[in-house]
Design a protein around this motif. Sequence first.
Motif, PDB file in Angstrom:
ATOM      1  N   THR A 296       0.839  -1.207   0.000  1.00 55.43           N
ATOM      2  CA  THR A 296       0.000   0.000   0.000  1.00 55.43           C
ATOM      3  C   THR A 296       0.872   1.255   0.000  1.00 55.43           C
ATOM      4  O   THR A 296       0.599   2.216  -0.730  1.00 55.43           O
ATOM      5  N   HIS A 297       1.912   1.254   0.825  1.00 51.32           N
ATOM      6  CA  HIS A 297       2.803   2.414   0.904  1.00 51.32           C
ATOM      7  C   HIS A 297       3.397   2.758  -0.460  1.00 51.32           C
ATOM      8  O   HIS A 297       3.538   3.934  -0.807  1.00 51.32           O
ATOM      9  N   PHE A 298       3.736   1.736  -1.227  1.00 54.99           N
ATOM     10  CA  PHE A 298       4.342   1.969  -2.537  1.00 54.99           C
ATOM     11  C   PHE A 298       3.302   1.962  -3.668  1.00 54.99           C
ATOM     12  O   PHE A 298       3.650   1.827  -4.842  1.00 54.99           O
ATOM     13  N   ASP A 299       2.039   2.131  -3.291  1.00 55.82           N
ATOM     14  CA  ASP A 299       0.934   2.324  -4.243  1.00 55.82           C
ATOM     15  C   ASP A 299       0.795   1.141  -5.203  1.00 55.82           C
ATOM     16  O   ASP A 299       0.518   1.320  -6.388  1.00 55.82           O
ATOM     17  N   LEU A 300       0.983  -0.051  -4.673  1.00 61.96           N
ATOM     18  CA  LEU A 300       0.812  -1.256  -5.476  1.00 61.96           C
ATOM     19  C   LEU A 300      -0.538  -1.886  -5.162  1.00 61.96           C
ATOM     20  O   LEU A 300      -0.806  -2.254  -4.014  1.00 61.96           O
TER      21      LEU A 300
ATOM     22  N   CYS B  52      26.576  -8.761   1.965  1.00 66.04           N
ATOM     23  CA  CYS B  52      25.470  -7.932   2.470  1.00 66.04           C
ATOM     24  C   CYS B  52      25.472  -6.530   1.868  1.00 66.04           C
ATOM     25  O   CYS B  52      24.439  -6.047   1.395  1.00 66.04           O
ATOM     26  N   ALA B  53      26.605  -5.856   1.894  1.00 66.55           N
ATOM     27  CA  ALA B  53      26.660  -4.465   1.431  1.00 66.55           C
ATOM     28  C   ALA B  53      26.318  -4.365  -0.046  1.00 66.55           C
ATOM     29  O   ALA B  53      25.548  -3.483  -0.464  1.00 66.55           O
ATOM     30  N   ASP B  54      26.874  -5.269  -0.858  1.00 68.05           N
ATOM     31  CA  ASP B  54      26.620  -5.214  -2.301  1.00 68.05           C
ATOM     32  C   ASP B  54      25.175  -5.574  -2.630  1.00 68.05           C
ATOM     33  O   ASP B  54      24.569  -4.979  -3.526  1.00 68.05           O
ATOM     34  N   SER B  55      24.612  -6.534  -1.926  1.00 66.62           N
ATOM     35  CA  SER B  55      23.226  -6.902  -2.211  1.00 66.62           C
ATOM     36  C   SER B  55      22.258  -5.802  -1.776  1.00 66.62           C
ATOM     37  O   SER B  55      21.229  -5.586  -2.413  1.00 66.62           O
ATOM     38  N   LYS B  56      22.609  -5.081  -0.730  1.00 63.48           N
ATOM     39  CA  LYS B  56      21.783  -3.935  -0.319  1.00 63.48           C
ATOM     40  C   LYS B  56      21.820  -2.849  -1.391  1.00 63.48           C
ATOM     41  O   LYS B  56      20.772  -2.307  -1.771  1.00 63.48           O
ATOM     42  N   ARG B  57      23.013  -2.548  -1.903  1.00 60.91           N
ATOM     43  CA  ARG B  57      23.120  -1.540  -2.962  1.00 60.91           C
ATOM     44  C   ARG B  57      22.369  -1.988  -4.214  1.00 60.91           C
ATOM     45  O   ARG B  57      21.699  -1.179  -4.873  1.00 60.91           O
ATOM     46  N   LEU B  58      22.467  -3.268  -4.548  1.00 60.76           N
ATOM     47  CA  LEU B  58      21.759  -3.798  -5.710  1.00 60.76           C
ATOM     48  C   LEU B  58      20.254  -3.645  -5.549  1.00 60.76           C
ATOM     49  O   LEU B  58      19.555  -3.215  -6.477  1.00 60.76           O
ATOM     50  N   PHE B  59      19.744  -3.978  -4.373  1.00 63.50           N
ATOM     51  CA  PHE B  59      18.306  -3.883  -4.094  1.00 63.50           C
ATOM     52  C   PHE B  59      17.820  -2.444  -4.254  1.00 63.50           C
ATOM     53  O   PHE B  59      16.806  -2.186  -4.913  1.00 63.50           O
ATOM     54  N   ILE B  60      18.539  -1.501  -3.663  1.00 65.89           N
ATOM     55  CA  ILE B  60      18.129  -0.095  -3.731  1.00 65.89           C
ATOM     56  C   ILE B  60      18.234   0.434  -5.161  1.00 65.89           C
ATOM     57  O   ILE B  60      17.360   1.174  -5.629  1.00 65.89           O
ATOM     58  N   ALA B  61      19.287   0.042  -5.877  1.00 71.70           N
ATOM     59  CA  ALA B  61      19.422   0.480  -7.267  1.00 71.70           C
ATOM     60  C   ALA B  61      18.290  -0.080  -8.131  1.00 71.70           C
ATOM     61  O   ALA B  61      17.759   0.624  -9.000  1.00 71.70           O
ATOM     62  N   GLU B  62      17.919  -1.312  -7.879  1.00 70.48           N
ATOM     63  CA  GLU B  62      16.812  -1.925  -8.634  1.00 70.48           C
ATOM     64  C   GLU B  62      15.508  -1.188  -8.344  1.00 70.48           C
ATOM     65  O   GLU B  62      14.730  -0.892  -9.250  1.00 70.48           O
ATOM     66  N   PHE B  63      15.287  -0.866  -7.076  1.00 73.49           N
ATOM     67  CA  PHE B  63      14.092  -0.106  -6.688  1.00 73.49           C
ATOM     68  C   PHE B  63      14.071   1.239  -7.404  1.00 73.49           C
ATOM     69  O   PHE B  63      13.050   1.628  -7.996  1.00 73.49           O
ATOM     70  N   ASN B  64      15.170   1.967  -7.352  1.00 71.81           N
ATOM     71  CA  ASN B  64      15.220   3.291  -7.980  1.00 71.81           C
ATOM     72  C   ASN B  64      14.978   3.211  -9.480  1.00 71.81           C
ATOM     73  O   ASN B  64      14.279   4.061 -10.059  1.00 71.81           O
ATOM     74  N   SER B  65      15.532   2.206 -10.138  1.00 71.13           N
ATOM     75  CA  SER B  65      15.345   2.044 -11.581  1.00 71.13           C
ATOM     76  C   SER B  65      13.881   1.780 -11.919  1.00 71.13           C
ATOM     77  O   SER B  65      13.328   2.378 -12.845  1.00 71.13           O
ATOM     78  N   ILE B  66      13.250   0.907 -11.145  1.00 66.56           N
ATOM     79  CA  ILE B  66      11.839   0.572 -11.424  1.00 66.56           C
ATOM     80  C   ILE B  66      10.942   1.774 -11.158  1.00 66.56           C
ATOM     81  O   ILE B  66      10.067   2.096 -11.981  1.00 66.56           O
ATOM     82  N   VAL B  67      11.154   2.456 -10.037  1.00 66.45           N
ATOM     83  CA  VAL B  67      10.302   3.604  -9.715  1.00 66.45           C
ATOM     84  C   VAL B  67      10.495   4.726 -10.727  1.00 66.45           C
ATOM     85  O   VAL B  67       9.513   5.389 -11.125  1.00 66.45           O
ATOM     86  N   THR B  68      11.715   4.956 -11.187  1.00 69.00           N
ATOM     87  CA  THR B  68      11.961   5.967 -12.228  1.00 69.00           C
ATOM     88  C   THR B  68      11.171   5.616 -13.486  1.00 69.00           C
ATOM     89  O   THR B  68      10.561   6.492 -14.115  1.00 69.00           O
ATOM     90  N   GLU B  69      11.160   4.339 -13.834  1.00 66.62           N
ATOM     91  CA  GLU B  69      10.398   3.914 -15.017  1.00 66.62           C
ATOM     92  C   GLU B  69       8.900   4.155 -14.833  1.00 66.62           C
ATOM     93  O   GLU B  69       8.203   4.612 -15.729  1.00 66.62           O
ATOM     94  N   ILE B  70       8.395   3.852 -13.625  1.00 62.25           N
ATOM     95  CA  ILE B  70       6.976   4.083 -13.346  1.00 62.25           C
ATOM     96  C   ILE B  70       6.636   5.562 -13.442  1.00 62.25           C
ATOM     97  O   ILE B  70       5.623   5.952 -14.034  1.00 62.25           O
ATOM     98  N   LEU B  71       7.475   6.407 -12.876  1.00 59.69           N
ATOM     99  CA  LEU B  71       7.182   7.844 -12.819  1.00 59.69           C
ATOM    100  C   LEU B  71       7.339   8.535 -14.162  1.00 59.69           C
ATOM    101  O   LEU B  71       6.758   9.613 -14.381  1.00 59.69           O
ATOM    102  N   THR B  72       8.132   7.960 -15.046  1.00 56.58           N
ATOM    103  CA  THR B  72       8.371   8.624 -16.344  1.00 56.58           C
ATOM    104  C   THR B  72       7.591   7.991 -17.489  1.00 56.58           C
ATOM    105  O   THR B  72       7.718   8.425 -18.631  1.00 56.58           O
ATOM    106  N   SER B  73       6.803   6.961 -17.181  1.00 49.36           N
ATOM    107  CA  SER B  73       6.051   6.300 -18.271  1.00 49.36           C
ATOM    108  C   SER B  73       4.701   6.963 -18.473  1.00 49.36           C
ATOM    109  O   SER B  73       4.242   7.727 -17.647  1.00 49.36           O
TER     110      SER B  73
END
Length: 200
Positions: free
Chosen positions: A126-130, A179-200
């Motif tokens: 709900t928080h992420f409007d899904l 741990c550190a690399d997988s956290k960065r990967l997760f956040i980068a994936e989130f940012n990429s997907i949300v950018t796509e949602i907001l610009t589509s």
Amino acid sequence: MQLPENLKKYQDATPEEKDRRLIQGVTGALYDVFNFQPWMVNLHDIATGLSKKCRWNGQIPGDEIFSVAQHSVGVSRLMGPRPEYRLMGLLHDASEGVMVDLITPMKREMPDFVAVEDHVQAVIYTHFDLSITPEMDRALATADRLCLEYEANEFERCWTHMQTDRKFTEVFDMPIMGCADSKRLFIAEFNSIVTEILTS
């Protein structure tokens, strides 16, 4: 967001009991999983928790972990081209970043735990409007199972009725990350997907 009926018993706690059950995230944010609300959702805390939780109950070869965060990225990439589907895949285990996870045999015997986990997961969506549809649920079940099979092959886990012999690292062309690399990967994936949602 209203609590499900089977969780309302937790609202009867005294103020002292409610204070004792507060969880503090790495950001310093405090939240209560028994009364979890959309404003309590913090992506950084979720990513931190998921990056430090090992899949397969930690029972994998070697001394490193394979994090739920990296698994979540794999599931996301199996969800198809639609960004809202990929976001669901990325966040499908986000409740585990807020709470602890239990192995499936234990969950079958602990319906209250499952109810809390399901509530936290629903609040995060709900928080992420899904708005989760049955079609999205079916796509997630397929992607999650396939990713799990890739992991089983990667970590030499034997299952019946396997559909593939491919490994996680070859399918996604990425190493098993710390741990550190997988956290960065997760956040980068989130940012990429949300950018796509907001610009589509």
